[in-house]
Design a protein around this motif. Structure first.
Motif, PDB file in Angstrom:
ATOM      1  N   ARG A 101     -20.530  55.767  26.579  1.00 31.01           N
ATOM      2  CA  ARG A 101     -21.184  54.462  26.650  1.00 31.01           C
ATOM      3  C   ARG A 101     -22.164  54.513  27.812  1.00 31.01           C
ATOM      4  O   ARG A 101     -21.797  54.876  28.938  1.00 31.01           O
ATOM      5  CB  ARG A 101     -20.166  53.337  26.843  1.00 31.01           C
ATOM      6  CG  ARG A 101     -19.232  53.181  25.647  1.00 31.01           C
ATOM      7  CD  ARG A 101     -18.271  52.015  25.857  1.00 31.01           C
ATOM      8  NE  ARG A 101     -18.952  50.743  25.737  1.00 31.01           N
ATOM      9  CZ  ARG A 101     -19.099  50.068  24.600  1.00 31.01           C
ATOM     10  NH1 ARG A 101     -18.626  50.572  23.463  1.00 31.01           N
ATOM     11  NH2 ARG A 101     -19.713  48.911  24.574  1.00 31.01           N
ATOM     12  N   VAL A 104     -28.208  50.580  30.138  1.00 24.47           N
ATOM     13  CA  VAL A 104     -29.506  50.356  29.499  1.00 24.47           C
ATOM     14  C   VAL A 104     -30.556  50.049  30.560  1.00 24.47           C
ATOM     15  O   VAL A 104     -30.324  49.257  31.482  1.00 24.47           O
ATOM     16  CB  VAL A 104     -29.422  49.186  28.496  1.00 24.47           C
ATOM     17  CG1 VAL A 104     -30.789  48.872  27.905  1.00 24.47           C
ATOM     18  CG2 VAL A 104     -28.424  49.519  27.388  1.00 24.47           C
ATOM     19  N   LEU A 166     -29.441  45.267  23.179  1.00 22.16           N
ATOM     20  CA  LEU A 166     -28.016  45.125  23.481  1.00 22.16           C
ATOM     21  C   LEU A 166     -27.212  44.750  22.240  1.00 22.16           C
ATOM     22  O   LEU A 166     -26.049  45.144  22.100  1.00 22.16           O
ATOM     23  CB  LEU A 166     -27.808  44.083  24.573  1.00 22.16           C
ATOM     24  CG  LEU A 166     -28.381  44.429  25.952  1.00 22.16           C
ATOM     25  CD1 LEU A 166     -28.077  43.322  26.949  1.00 22.16           C
ATOM     26  CD2 LEU A 166     -27.834  45.759  26.457  1.00 22.16           C
ATOM     27  N   ASP A 169     -25.312  47.397  20.009  1.00 26.47           N
ATOM     28  CA  ASP A 169     -23.974  47.897  20.323  1.00 26.47           C
ATOM     29  C   ASP A 169     -22.919  47.339  19.383  1.00 26.47           C
ATOM     30  O   ASP A 169     -21.843  47.919  19.239  1.00 26.47           O
ATOM     31  CB  ASP A 169     -23.616  47.542  21.769  1.00 26.47           C
ATOM     32  CG  ASP A 169     -22.339  48.218  22.222  1.00 26.47           C
ATOM     33  OD1 ASP A 169     -22.301  49.465  22.250  1.00 26.47           O
ATOM     34  OD2 ASP A 169     -21.364  47.496  22.545  1.00 26.47           O
ATOM     35  N   LEU A 180     -23.513  51.550  23.929  1.00 25.70           N
ATOM     36  CA  LEU A 180     -24.224  50.873  25.010  1.00 25.70           C
ATOM     37  C   LEU A 180     -23.237  50.185  25.944  1.00 25.70           C
ATOM     38  O   LEU A 180     -22.352  49.455  25.493  1.00 25.70           O
ATOM     39  CB  LEU A 180     -25.198  49.836  24.444  1.00 25.70           C
ATOM     40  CG  LEU A 180     -26.245  50.358  23.470  1.00 25.70           C
ATOM     41  CD1 LEU A 180     -27.114  49.207  22.977  1.00 25.70           C
ATOM     42  CD2 LEU A 180     -27.101  51.439  24.113  1.00 25.70           C
ATOM     43  N   ASP A 181     -23.409  50.411  27.222  1.00 29.37           N
ATOM     44  CA  ASP A 181     -22.626  49.691  28.223  1.00 29.37           C
ATOM     45  C   ASP A 181     -23.408  48.436  28.584  1.00 29.37           C
ATOM     46  O   ASP A 181     -24.246  48.429  29.490  1.00 29.37           O
ATOM     47  CB  ASP A 181     -22.399  50.576  29.443  1.00 29.37           C
ATOM     48  CG  ASP A 181     -21.309  50.028  30.361  1.00 29.37           C
ATOM     49  OD1 ASP A 181     -21.054  48.810  30.298  1.00 29.37           O
ATOM     50  OD2 ASP A 181     -20.728  50.811  31.124  1.00 29.37           O
ATOM     51  N   THR A 182     -23.154  47.379  27.821  1.00 29.23           N
ATOM     52  CA  THR A 182     -24.017  46.200  27.866  1.00 29.23           C
ATOM     53  C   THR A 182     -23.902  45.397  29.156  1.00 29.23           C
ATOM     54  O   THR A 182     -24.712  44.496  29.388  1.00 29.23           O
ATOM     55  CB  THR A 182     -23.721  45.283  26.665  1.00 29.23           C
ATOM     56  OG1 THR A 182     -22.338  44.899  26.705  1.00 29.23           O
ATOM     57  CG2 THR A 182     -23.999  46.011  25.353  1.00 29.23           C
ATOM     58  N   VAL A 185     -27.224  46.954  33.290  1.00 28.85           N
ATOM     59  CA  VAL A 185     -28.600  46.868  32.791  1.00 28.85           C
ATOM     60  C   VAL A 185     -29.576  46.820  33.964  1.00 28.85           C
ATOM     61  O   VAL A 185     -29.339  46.126  34.961  1.00 28.85           O
ATOM     62  CB  VAL A 185     -28.785  45.608  31.922  1.00 28.85           C
ATOM     63  CG1 VAL A 185     -30.196  45.546  31.356  1.00 28.85           C
ATOM     64  CG2 VAL A 185     -27.755  45.574  30.794  1.00 28.85           C
ATOM     65  N   ARG A 208     -28.965  39.113  33.475  1.00 32.24           N
ATOM     66  CA  ARG A 208     -28.232  40.304  33.022  1.00 32.24           C
ATOM     67  C   ARG A 208     -28.589  41.531  33.828  1.00 32.24           C
ATOM     68  O   ARG A 208     -27.879  42.551  33.755  1.00 32.24           O
ATOM     69  CB  ARG A 208     -28.532  40.553  31.540  1.00 32.24           C
ATOM     70  CG  ARG A 208     -28.012  39.469  30.621  1.00 32.24           C
ATOM     71  CD  ARG A 208     -28.547  39.627  29.222  1.00 32.24           C
ATOM     72  NE  ARG A 208     -29.987  39.430  29.153  1.00 32.24           N
ATOM     73  CZ  ARG A 208     -30.681  39.403  28.017  1.00 32.24           C
ATOM     74  NH1 ARG A 208     -30.060  39.563  26.865  1.00 32.24           N
ATOM     75  NH2 ARG A 208     -31.992  39.204  28.030  1.00 32.24           N
TER      76      ARG A 208
END
Length: 322
Positions: A101, A104, A166, A169, A180-182, A185, A208
């Motif tokens: 993961r 982003v 995002l 994911d 994705l490690d949401t 960011v 975010r």
């Protein structure tokens, strides 16, 4: 890239439209709500909880997303990502995504540029374990109409692109589903894209965002009212920049109330010798990779490597307030 006359054009356009003045002290004409005050300076640690950072470099895959924020705002977005396979080659279109993961990073290009102009830099971020999404803006790109005032609309474009990326994911059948490690960011950008990035942490704050990287940027149009939760910032600027003067970038950097660092290149200009020259690109890419590893993965070892690599071979100086 942000062409030689672009700064004067941006300044004129913003002054006319917002009456903001050219000072970096003031935000543009009032947004609908006053920006919340920035939090106090954070402790010298990243704002994310530590997680396991990649221990090796990845191959790089690339894909295109046909995004649009309304009929008149197409935002074709190139995405570079860690891929399976042998590292070290050119980014491969549609390559299978690596296991894991990944944080982003959304990247904004300069005036008269395109996202692909920065492949040499952002592909190195993807090698290091980041998914990089880079929109091509509708009016300030090489295919646009050159309306520099449209820079003021670009933070909203970036936030929209971030929404869409995002969401992948959790999109059935998408190659990035579950990759994705949401919650980790960052935003980055060069020149007009640096202006856009500053906007994302000031009057157009996207909450975010955990960190920012500003290449040859200034605060024209958005001011220096940094808002919201502390987000570490890295500024990169050439001291010979004759488009966005080094002093202009440094003035914004000085106003950042959060953990921050500035990589200054005494022989760096606005573009070619800042981001394209092999020697300086090595220092710039290496320093930004370690900053992103520290700020998005919480990797403590990256903190030390960042400082050491920034001053390698005497090509740059590093003001470290992280």
């Amino acid at each position: 890239m942000f062409r030689r006359r672009a700064l004067a054009l941006v300044t004129t356009a913003v002054l006319t439209a917002t009456a903001a003045g050219c000072s970096t002290e003031d935000p543009p004409a009032a947004p609908t709500e006053a920006a919340p005050p920035p939090t106090s300076a954070a402790a010298p640690t990243p704002q994310v909880s530590p997680t396991t950072a990649p221990t090796r470099s990845h191959a790089v895959g690339v894909r295109r997303l046909d995004l649009s924020r309304g009929e008149d705002r197409p935002l074709p977005t190139t995405v570079w990502y860690p891929a399976r396979g042998e590292r070290g080659g050119e980014p491969e279109r549609g390559a299978p995504v690596a296991r894991g993961r990944f944080p982003v990073v959304v990247f904004s290009h300069g005036l008269g540029g395109r996202s692909d102009d920065y492949s040499g830099l952002v592909s190195r971020w993807a090698e290091a374990g980041f998914v990089v999404a880079a929109p091509t803006f509708p009016r300030t790109s090489s295919d646009g109409d050159g309306n520099v005032l449209d820079v003021l609309n670009q933070p909203a474009d970036v936030s929209y692109v971030l929404d869409e990326v995002l969401a992948l994911d959790d999109t059935d059948g998408d190659p990035l589903r579950g990759r994705l490690d949401t919650g980790r960011v960052a935003a980055a950008g060069h020149s007009a894209g640096g202006v856009t990035t500053i906007g994302l942490f000031t009057t157009r704050r996207d909450d975010r965002l955990d960190a920012g990287v500003v290449f040859a940027g200034t605060a024209i149009g958005f001011g220096t009212a940094f808002a919201g939760s502390a987000a570490p910032q890295l500024f990169v600027h050439g001291e010979l920049d004759d488009v966005v003067k080094y002093t202009a970038g440094k003035a914004v950097y000085d106003k950042v109330p959060w953990p921050k660092a500035m990589l200054s290149l005494p022989e760096g200009d606005h573009g070619r010798r800042l981001l394209s020259n092999d020697a300086t690109l090595g220092v710039v890419s290496g320093t930004t990779v370690e900053f992103l590893r520290w700020s998005l993965y919480g990797d403590p070892a990256a903190r030390e490597r960042m400082t050491d690599g920034a001053t390698r071979d005497g090509l740059a100086t590093f003001d470290d307030q992280l």
